[in-house]
Design an enzyme around this catalytic site. Structure first.
Site, PDB file in Angstrom:
ATOM      1  CE  LYS A  66      -3.846   1.741   2.880  1.00 43.89           C
ATOM      2  NZ  LYS A  66      -4.639   1.382   4.080  1.00 43.89           N
ATOM      3  CG  ASP A 163     -14.658   2.097   6.771  1.00 37.76           C
ATOM      4  OD1 ASP A 163     -15.890   2.144   6.540  1.00 37.76           O
ATOM      5  OD2 ASP A 163     -13.811   2.459   5.949  1.00 37.76           O
TER       6      ASP A 163
END
Length: 363
Positions: A66, A163
């Site tokens: 990432k 989330d």
């Protein structure tokens, strides 16, 4: 040709030549990151940055890296995620729970880079690629058991994910077989394995940390968050309830982007919001006479009635397994956090009896 710089961009960054105007790293196939990770291809991108598939030259295996945008606010979130992932690695040394494994992290030209084990598609992407055909009850049970154990592990260690959604639930492997129906026209992808992992801990919050008033992605946001009543770990339980319904239906339970409409949809599916919660809310513009204020909007009313119905009416066949699933969902999608089931309790719900029996047989 001139380009305008993103005003959020860190003016002190020294890596401008390596970035585009939005702060994404400019990379190419074959680029070596940290002297070790060779970029192979792009896996995905988001507001935070991009995820690339890399070959770890040291271990001769593929990983996901990432690459966070070179903007202060995103770097800060990334460093928070690293702290959470390091804690998860320490607490789950044997990699028992279904949380993505961080393998390494480093800084590259001002970009925080986090190295993860390489996983498959997200459950959201798989649904999209499978023409939104829902998962089977057995698949939902298997995925739910893994997810509940993983998030329960987080909760026991005083952490809330905040989330949870299909985009943040990845298949360990997205290998599938193609199946055709009787008329040999409709193609369906049948997964070979149904193992999943929870990802994206960028907004994960420890109990002792400041709780932002607004958390979760819209469709998975709990009523206490919308009503600004404060939230705790049970907001994850609500989100998972919405996720399981999406797996069952092949579409989102609450298709809206408006808070007032969202609450009205909840009432259509789950019945009236308790008056004591509406009395406590700081969002009094949603309330009239201790009840949810209903807008006099015929088109909105039609939209809600078209897309939402009472929870039990979503059952396809009313089989025993379905009834157990919907009983569990009704306990998860409980307005009052005091009455909402915990994941520790949910794991002992009769819906999971076949999984527990299977685990007992193996042991």
């Amino acid at each position: 040709m001139t380009t305008t710089k993103d005003p959020q961009r860190d003016k002190g960054a020294e890596s401008g030549d390596h970035d585009d105007e939005k702060g994404h790293l400019l990379y190419h196939e074959g680029l070596l990151l940290n002297g070790r990770y060779e970029v192979m291809s792009t896996l995905g991108k988001g507001a935070f940055g991009k995820v690339v598939k890399c070959l770890d030259r040291d271990k001769k295996e593929y990983v996901a890296v990432k690459i966070v945008r070179n903007i202060d606010c995103f770097s800060e979130v990334a460093r928070s995620e690293i702290a959470v992932l390091e804690e998860i690695n320490n607490l789950d040394d044997d990699n028992i729970f279904a949380c993505v494994r961080m393998l390494d992290w480093f800084d590259h030209e001002g970009h925080v880079c986090i190295v993860f084990e390489l996983l498959g598609l997200s459950t959201c992407e798989f649904l999209q690629q499978n023409n939104y055909l829902p998962f089977s009850l057995d698949q939902i049970r298997a995925m739910a058991f893994q997810l509940f154990r993983a998030v329960c592990f987080l909760h026991r260690n005083k952490l809330t994910h905040t989330d949870l959604k299909p985009e943040n639930i990845l298949l360990v492997s997205s290998d599938f077989n193609l199946e055709y129906n009787d008329n040999k026209q409709c193609r369906e992808k049948k997964l070979k394995a149904i193992d999943v992992k929870v990802v994206d801990f960028g907004t994960a919050t420890f109990d002792h940390e400041r709780h932002e008033s607004l958390v979760s992605t819209r469709h998975y946001r709990a009523p206490e968050v919308i009503l600004d009543l404060g939230w705790n770990q049970s907001c994850d339980v609500w989100s998972l309830g919405c996720v399981l319904m999406e797996f069952y239906l092949g579409r989102t339970l609450f298709p809206t982007h408006d808070s007032q409409e969202h609450l009205a949809m909840m009432e259509r599916v789950l019945g009236p919001i308790p008056s004591h919660l509406l009395q406590q809310t700081k969002k009094q513009h949603y309330v009239h006479n201790d009840r949810l204020k209903l807008e006099e909007d015929i088109s909105r009313d039609k939209y809600i009635k078209k897309h939402c119905k009472p929870l039990k009416n979503y059952m396809y066949y009313s089989s025993d397994d379905e009834r157990l699933l919907f009983d569990l969902l009704s306990l998860m999608l409980e307005y009052d956090v005091v009455r909402r089931i915990t994941l520790e309790e949910a794991l002992w719900h009769p819906f999971f009896s076949p999984v527990r029996a299977q685990k007992k047989q193996r042991s």
